[in-house]
Design a protein around this motif. Structure first.
Motif, PDB file in Angstrom:
ATOM      1  N   LEU A   1       0.829  -1.202   0.000  1.00  0.00           N
ATOM      2  CA  LEU A   1       0.000   0.000   0.000  1.00  0.00           C
ATOM      3  C   LEU A   1       0.864   1.252   0.000  1.00  0.00           C
ATOM      4  O   LEU A   1       0.585   2.229  -0.703  1.00  0.00           O
ATOM      5  N   GLU A   2       1.942   1.203   0.770  1.00  0.00           N
ATOM      6  CA  GLU A   2       2.816   2.370   0.826  1.00  0.00           C
ATOM      7  C   GLU A   2       3.435   2.641  -0.544  1.00  0.00           C
ATOM      8  O   GLU A   2       3.489   3.785  -0.999  1.00  0.00           O
ATOM      9  N   MET A   3       3.891   1.573  -1.196  1.00  0.00           N
ATOM     10  CA  MET A   3       4.510   1.732  -2.518  1.00  0.00           C
ATOM     11  C   MET A   3       3.513   2.267  -3.538  1.00  0.00           C
ATOM     12  O   MET A   3       3.831   3.113  -4.358  1.00  0.00           O
ATOM     13  N   VAL A   4       2.270   1.760  -3.457  1.00  0.00           N
ATOM     14  CA  VAL A   4       1.225   2.226  -4.368  1.00  0.00           C
ATOM     15  C   VAL A   4       1.016   3.723  -4.175  1.00  0.00           C
ATOM     16  O   VAL A   4       0.888   4.488  -5.129  1.00  0.00           O
ATOM     17  N   ASN A   5       1.044   4.151  -2.919  1.00  0.00           N
ATOM     18  CA  ASN A   5       0.903   5.576  -2.619  1.00  0.00           C
ATOM     19  C   ASN A   5       2.075   6.402  -3.102  1.00  0.00           C
ATOM     20  O   ASN A   5       1.915   7.386  -3.807  1.00  0.00           O
ATOM     21  N   VAL A   6       3.267   5.966  -2.696  1.00  0.00           N
ATOM     22  CA  VAL A   6       4.472   6.731  -3.004  1.00  0.00           C
ATOM     23  C   VAL A   6       4.653   6.857  -4.518  1.00  0.00           C
ATOM     24  O   VAL A   6       5.015   7.908  -5.028  1.00  0.00           O
ATOM     25  N   CYS A   7       4.387   5.784  -5.245  1.00  0.00           N
ATOM     26  CA  CYS A   7       4.636   5.803  -6.681  1.00  0.00           C
ATOM     27  C   CYS A   7       3.411   6.213  -7.490  1.00  0.00           C
ATOM     28  O   CYS A   7       3.438   6.177  -8.719  1.00  0.00           O
ATOM     29  N   GLY A   8       2.329   6.597  -6.806  1.00  0.00           N
ATOM     30  CA  GLY A   8       1.161   7.088  -7.525  1.00  0.00           C
ATOM     31  C   GLY A   8       0.496   6.043  -8.401  1.00  0.00           C
ATOM     32  O   GLY A   8       0.171   6.295  -9.557  1.00  0.00           O
ATOM     33  N   LEU A   9       0.278   4.850  -7.850  1.00  0.00           N
ATOM     34  CA  LEU A   9      -0.314   3.771  -8.646  1.00  0.00           C
ATOM     35  C   LEU A   9      -1.735   3.456  -8.178  1.00  0.00           C
ATOM     36  O   LEU A   9      -2.295   2.420  -8.534  1.00  0.00           O
ATOM     37  N   GLU A  10      -2.292   4.356  -7.380  1.00  0.00           N
ATOM     38  CA  GLU A  10      -3.594   4.101  -6.759  1.00  0.00           C
ATOM     39  C   GLU A  10      -4.650   3.607  -7.765  1.00  0.00           C
ATOM     40  O   GLU A  10      -5.286   2.580  -7.558  1.00  0.00           O
ATOM     41  N   GLY A  11      -4.799   4.322  -8.862  1.00  0.00           N
ATOM     42  CA  GLY A  11      -5.852   3.973  -9.815  1.00  0.00           C
ATOM     43  C   GLY A  11      -5.523   2.762 -10.673  1.00  0.00           C
ATOM     44  O   GLY A  11      -6.387   2.212 -11.339  1.00  0.00           O
ATOM     45  N   GLU A  12      -4.267   2.344 -10.654  1.00  0.00           N
ATOM     46  CA  GLU A  12      -3.806   1.306 -11.580  1.00  0.00           C
ATOM     47  C   GLU A  12      -3.556  -0.029 -10.897  1.00  0.00           C
ATOM     48  O   GLU A  12      -3.236  -1.010 -11.557  1.00  0.00           O
ATOM     49  N   LYS A  13      -3.734  -0.074  -9.576  1.00  0.00           N
ATOM     50  CA  LYS A  13      -3.191  -1.220  -8.845  1.00  0.00           C
ATOM     51  C   LYS A  13      -3.815  -2.560  -9.229  1.00  0.00           C
ATOM     52  O   LYS A  13      -3.191  -3.589  -9.073  1.00  0.00           O
TER      53      LYS A  13
END
Lengths: 308, 247
Positions: free
Chosen positions: A115-127
Motif C-alpha cells: 500500500l505504501e509503494m502504491v501511494n508513493v509511486c502514484g499507482l492508486e488507480g492502476e493497482k
C-alpha cells in the motif's frame, strides 16, 4: 550506506567494457552516471547490483562485499534495470506481492509495504490492472515500486526516465530526490539537465573509464576555464571593436558571431572578470552597448568535449 | 539451521506458486490438462488396445498411454519456464533479489511437478471405475502413479535444463524433446546395437525399462535412484547454465 567500487574491470570476451573504475558514493548522496551509449554504465550498475560478476575489482556496500555476501547485499539494494522488465500478465498488486515475498519481507508487513509503494509511486488507480495494459510511465512507476518495496539502503536506477513524458519525468525526478535524502542513489541518464537537476555528484564515463567526476559546477568550471560573455556593440566599426576588446587586460580571445554583425564573443582568461572593462571601453570610444550576457558552459558541451 | 530453512523455503515456494499461477493464467495449464486427460482417456477406454481387451481389472494400459502423453507434454510445459524470463529480461530482476539460481530452478521444477500431480489426480476416477469392474491390484496402481510422477520429474529436469539453454521457447522445446527421445528410445536402440559393456550401460539409461517394472508394481531402489539421478542432473545443469549467465 556507502558504496565503494575499487578497480572494477569487466571483459566481455576480448572487449573491455569497464576499465579499472574506482569511485565512492556516500549515504544521502545521489550520483549521476553519464556517458555515451556503450560507455559501461549499465555494466557497472549491474555489477553493483550483483547480477554480473566483475572480471576484476571489488565492490562493497557498507561493510559487505558484493562477491562474498551476495545474499545480504541484495537485501540492501533496490535495482531498476535498464529496460524495466516486468511480468506483463500480472496485476500491479500481485507483482508487488511476489517481489515482496522474494525479498523475504515478513508476511504480516507485506500488505502495508504494498500500500505504501502504491501511494508513493502514484499507482492508486492502476493497482488492479494488468501490467501489460499500463502505459510506459506507469510501468516505470511499477518498476520503481518494485525496487523500493523492501526499503533498500541503496538504490540503483538505470535510466529511470527514458520514454516518459515531461510531466512524468518531473514527478519521477522529485520522487528520486525525496527518497535520496536518506538513501544512497546511483542513477544513470542520457538527459544532462536531469542529472544536473537531481544529482549532487556527477560522473562521466567513456570507454569504461572515468573522464570527469565532481559537482555540476565543478565540471563546468574545469571545462570552461574562463568566463565567456556575448556583447552587442552598435554604432561602431567591428574591426575596431575587436581590436579594442582584445587589448583589454584579462581577455583571452574575441570571436565574431556569424550572422550578427554587431555581436562578439569575449572569452576571458581563467579567474578573470572583464565585463566592467568591456563597458568602460565602449564608453571611452562612444559606442552603444546594447547587450552584455555572460554565457555559462552547458553541461552538454562538457559532455561532448570529454566523450569525443 | 532454522535460519537456513526460513531463508530458503519461502522464496522457493513463492517462485513455485507464481510459476504455477502463470501456467494457469496463460491457459497453458488448462490446455495441457485437457490434452492429457483427452489422450489418455481416449486411448485407455475407447480406442486401440484399450482396457477391456485384457479382460482383467488393471490400469496397465492407462500407465503406458500416460507415459507417452507426458513425454510429449512436459517439454511444452517447461519450455517457457526459464527461456521466457531470459527473453523478457525479468530474470535480471530475479537475480538481483536475495535468492539463488538454485532456488529459481527448484521453484520452477516444483511448479511443474505440482501441475503433473494435479493432472494425475484428475485420472483417479479411472482407478475408481476399474476397481468397480473387478479385483484390482491396488499396490500396482499406487506404484504406477509413483512411476509416472518419477518419470515426469526426470523429464521436468531435462526440460528445465533445455529451457535455460536458449531464450527461444521453440528451441527449448525441441532440445528437451530430443534429449527426452534419447531416454525414451535412443538408449534402447543404442544398447541393442552396441552390445557388450557399453551396450549394457546404454540399456541401463533407457527410461522404459525402469518405468515398466514400476508400472507392474515392483519398486526397486535401482529405478528410484535412476529417476532421481536424471532429475538431479537436469536441475543441476539448469542451475549452472543460469549461473553462467551472470558471469
Amino acid at each position: 550506506m556507502d558504496v565503494i567500487v575499487k578497480n572494477l574491470t569487466k571483459f566481455y570476451g576480448q572487449q573491455k567494457a569497464v576499465d579499472n573504475l574506482s569511485f565512492e558514493v556516500k549515504t544521502g548522496e545521489i550520483l549521476g552516471f553519464l556517458g555515451p551509449n556503450g560507455a559501461g554504465k549499465t555494466t557497472t550498475m549491474k555489477a553493483i547490483a550483483g547480477c554480473l560478476t566483475p572480471t576484476e575489482g571489488t565492490i562493497s556496500i557498507g561493510r559487505y562485499n558484493v562477491a562474498d555476501n551476495a545474499d545480504k547485499v541484495r537485501q540492501l539494494i533496490g535495482y531498476l534495470p535498464e529496460h524495466n522488465p516486468l511480468y506483463t500478465d500480472m496485476t500491479v498488486i500481485d507483482y508487488l506481492r511476489y517481489m515482496a515475498r522474494l525479498q523475504r519481507i515478513r508476511a504480516a508487513k507485506i500488505n502495508d509495504r504494498i500500500l505504501e509503494m502504491v501511494n508513493v509511486c502514484g499507482l492508486e488507480g492502476e493497482k488492479h490492472k494488468r501490467i501489460g495494459e499500463l502505459s510506459k510511465g506507469y510501468r516505470q512507476r511499477v518498476g520503481l515500486a518494485q525496487a523500493l518495496i523492501h526499503d533498500p539502503q541503496v538504490l540503483i536506477l538505470d535510466e529511470p526516465t527514458t520514454g516518459l513524458d515531461p510531466n512524468q519525468i518531473v514527478e519521477i525526478r522529485e520522487l528520486i530526490r525525496r527518497i535520496g535524502r536518506e538513501k544512497t542513489i546511483i542513477f544513470s541518464s542520457h538527459i544532462l539537465s536531469e542529472v544536473e537537476a537531481v544529482c549532487d555528484h556527477i560522473m562521466i564515463i567513456n570507454h569504461g573509464r572515468i573522464v570527469a567526476d565532481g559537482t555540476a559546477a565543478q565540471l563546468r568550471k574545469a571545462e570552461q576555464g574562463g568566463q565567456m560573455v556575448v556583447a552587442t556593440i552598435e554604432d561602431a566599426d567591428r574591426n575596431l571593436v575587436v581590436k579594442a576588446l582584445q587589448a583589454i587586460e584579462g581577455v583571452e580571445m574575441v570571436d565574431i558571431v556569424k550572422d550578427r554583425p554587431n555581436t562578439v564573443e569575449v572569452h576571458s582568461q581563467p579567474e578573470r572578470q572583464c565585463t566592467r572593462d568591456i563597458f568602460k571601453t565602449c564608453v571611452a570610444n562612444g559606442w552603444t552597448l546594447t547587450e552584455l550576457t555572460p554565457i555559462e558552459t552547458k553541461l552538454e558541451d562538457v559532455f561532448r568535449e570529454l566523450t569525443k | 539451521m532454522i535460519q537456513i530453512i526460513t531463508k530458503t523455503i519461502p522464496p522457493t515456494l513463492a517462485i513455485a506458486a507464481q510459476e504455477l499461477k502463470s501456467h494457469f493464467d496463460s491457459l497453458m495449464a488448462y490446455i495441457l490438462l485437457v490434452l492429457f486427460l483427452g489422450f489418455s482417456g481416449v486411448f485407455t477406454w475407447l480406442y486401440g488396445s484399450d482396457i477391456f481387451i485384457y479382460g482383467q481389472a488393471s490400469l496397465q494400459v492407462f500407465f503406458s498411454v500416460a507415459y507417452i502423453t507426458l513425454f510429449l507434454l512436459i517439454p511444452a510445459l517447461t519450455m517457457r519456464s526459464i527461456a521466457e524470463e531470459m527473453r523478457t529480461g525479468t530474470i535480471e530482476i530475479l537475480l538481483t533479489k536475495p535468492i539463488s539460481c538454485r532456488q529459481i530452478v527448484l521453484g520452477k521444477y516444483l511448479a511443474v511437478i505440482a501441475l503433473i500431480a494435479i493432472a494425475l489426480a484428475l485420472t483417479l476416477p479411472y482407478y475408481i471405475t476399474v476397481a468397480h469392474l473387478g479385483p484390482i491390484d491396488h499396490g500396482a496402481v499406487v506404484c504406477g502413479y509413483i512411476g509416472l510422477l518419477l518419470m515426469s520429474s526426470a523429464y521436468a529436469g531435462i526440460g528445465l535444463f533445455a529451457s535455460s539453454v536458449s531464450n527461444n521457447q521453440i528451441i527449448s522445446f525441441l532440445i528437451s524433446l530430443s534429449v527426452g527421445l534419447l531416454f525414451h528410445i535412443g538408449f534402447e536402440i543404442l544398447g541393442r546395437q552396441m552390445g557388450g559393456f557399453a551396450g549394457q550401460l546404454a540399456l541401463g539409461l533407457d527410461m522404459n525399462t525402469h518405468f515398466e517394472s514400476m508400472s507392474r508394481g515392483i519398486i526397486d531402489s535401482k529405478d528410484i535412484v535412476y529417476f532421481a539421478s536424471v532429475t538431479f542432473a537436469g536441475l543441476f545443469a539448469a542451475e549452472k547454465t543460469l549461473e553462467s549467465k551472470i558471469a
